[in-house]
Enzyme design. Structure first.
Site, PDB file in Angstrom:
ATOM      1  N   GLY A  82       6.252   6.755 -26.334  1.00 22.87           N
ATOM      2  CA  GLY A  82       7.686   7.029 -26.357  1.00 22.87           C
ATOM      3  C   GLY A  82       8.325   6.598 -25.054  1.00 22.87           C
ATOM      4  N   GLU A 103      -0.151   6.671 -18.634  1.00 26.51           N
ATOM      5  CA  GLU A 103       0.620   5.860 -19.576  1.00 26.51           C
ATOM      6  C   GLU A 103       0.766   4.439 -19.040  1.00 26.51           C
ATOM      7  OE1 GLU A 103       4.220   8.166 -19.761  1.00 26.51           O
ATOM      8  OE2 GLU A 103       3.616   9.160 -21.626  1.00 26.51           O
TER       9      GLU A 103
HETATM   10  O1  DER Z   1       6.630  11.342 -20.625  1.00 24.83           O
HETATM   11  C1  DER Z   1       6.779  10.304 -21.300  1.00 24.83           C
HETATM   12  O2  DER Z   1       6.782   9.149 -20.807  1.00 24.83           O
HETATM   13  C2  DER Z   1       7.022  10.451 -22.777  1.00 24.83           C
HETATM   14  O3  DER Z   1       6.611   9.306 -23.465  1.00 24.83           O
HETATM   15  C3  DER Z   1       8.502  10.691 -22.958  1.00 24.83           C
HETATM   16  O4  DER Z   1       9.156   9.700 -22.257  1.00 24.83           O
HETATM   17  C4  DER Z   1       8.949  10.683 -24.405  1.00 24.83           C
HETATM   18  O5  DER Z   1       8.770  11.955 -24.859  1.00 24.83           O
HETATM   19  P1  DER Z   1       9.475  12.446 -26.209  1.00 24.83           P
HETATM   20  O6  DER Z   1       8.949  11.529 -27.289  1.00 24.83           O
HETATM   21  O7  DER Z   1       9.006  13.856 -26.347  1.00 24.83           O
HETATM   22  O8  DER Z   1      10.959  12.312 -26.011  1.00 24.83           O
END
Ligand code: DER
Length: 219
Positions: A82, A103
């Site tokens: 995400g 990530e």
């Molecule tokens: O922490 C992150 O990088 C997550 O991917 C975040 O950016 C997205 O989280 P969500 O899908 O709960 O909005």
């Protein structure tokens, strides 16, 4: 909720990017959780996953999906994750879930980065969302002072320790004109482990769920 429905639709759309017989790169967050639940439906068709957080590893294991150490993965064709913000170039701010370091590592290894999000994450310019910066704890105050010189307002995310045992500063009021340049400047501050600008390595595909279906952007 409506937002959950949108996240689930983006997650479902990402399944077509999963190659059979491969190890899938899995990000972190509420949208990715929907993706993990979808991936579980085809778990016999994949080798397993590499994960960007203990939280995602747990969820994968609960579904019976084998989680590999990244060092043991021959290749990672696709990484699904995400974002807190994504712009029209596929550059992102990430780290809302405090998983930004792992990530960014899995994203660096993966051949293709597919970002899944609801349309509210698409922005004209990055920086409304406070930029997460992972720091070595002893360097927190020093890094905060350097960030002020770069024009930001750093706020310590107290009470949060990352999977790597580090702390997070959330940087408000940055005017991000050149994301690649700022990413490099932050990387050069001694004590910074990772910053949440994914600009040098941006998304290759974005699946953005809207009320009228999932919009696909490619770069
Ligand atoms: O922490 C992150 O990088 C997550 O991917 C975040 O950016 C997205 O989280 P969500 O899908 O709960 O909005």
């Amino acid at each position: 909720s409506a937002s959950d429905k949108l996240k689930q639709q983006a997650a479902q759309a990402a399944i077509k990017y999963v190659e059979k017989g491969t190890i899938v790169g899995v990000g972190t967050g509420s949208t990715v959780n929907f993706f993990i639940d979808e991936l579980a439906k085809m778990k016999d068709d994949i080798e397993g996953a590499v994960s960007s957080s203990e939280a995602s590893s747990e969820r994968l294991k609960q579904h019976g999906i084998e989680v590999f150490e990244l060092n043991n993965a021959p290749e990672v064709p696709v990484y699904i994750d995400g974002a807190d913000e994504i712009d029209e170039h596929g550059q992102m701010i990430k780290g809302g879930g405090a998983a930004l370091t792992r990530e960014k590592i899995v994203a660096a290894v993966a051949k293709k980065f597919v970002c899944i999000a609801d349309e509210t994450k698409l922005v004209g310019r990055l920086g409304q969302f406070p930029l997460p910066v992972e720091v070595i704890p002893m360097a927190r105050s020093y890094v905060a002072r350097q960030i002020v010189k770069l024009g930001g307002d750093p706020v310590w995310r107290q009470g949060v320790t990352t999977d790597n045992g580090n702390w997070i500063l959330d940087v408000h009021n940055l005017d991000i004109l050149n994301a690649v340049e700022l990413e490099e400047q932050l990387n050069n501050v001694v004590g910074v482990v990772t910053n949440g600008l994914f600009a040098a390595r941006s998304a290759d595909v974005a699946l953005l769920a809207t009320a009228d279906g999932v919009k696909e952007l490619k770069w």
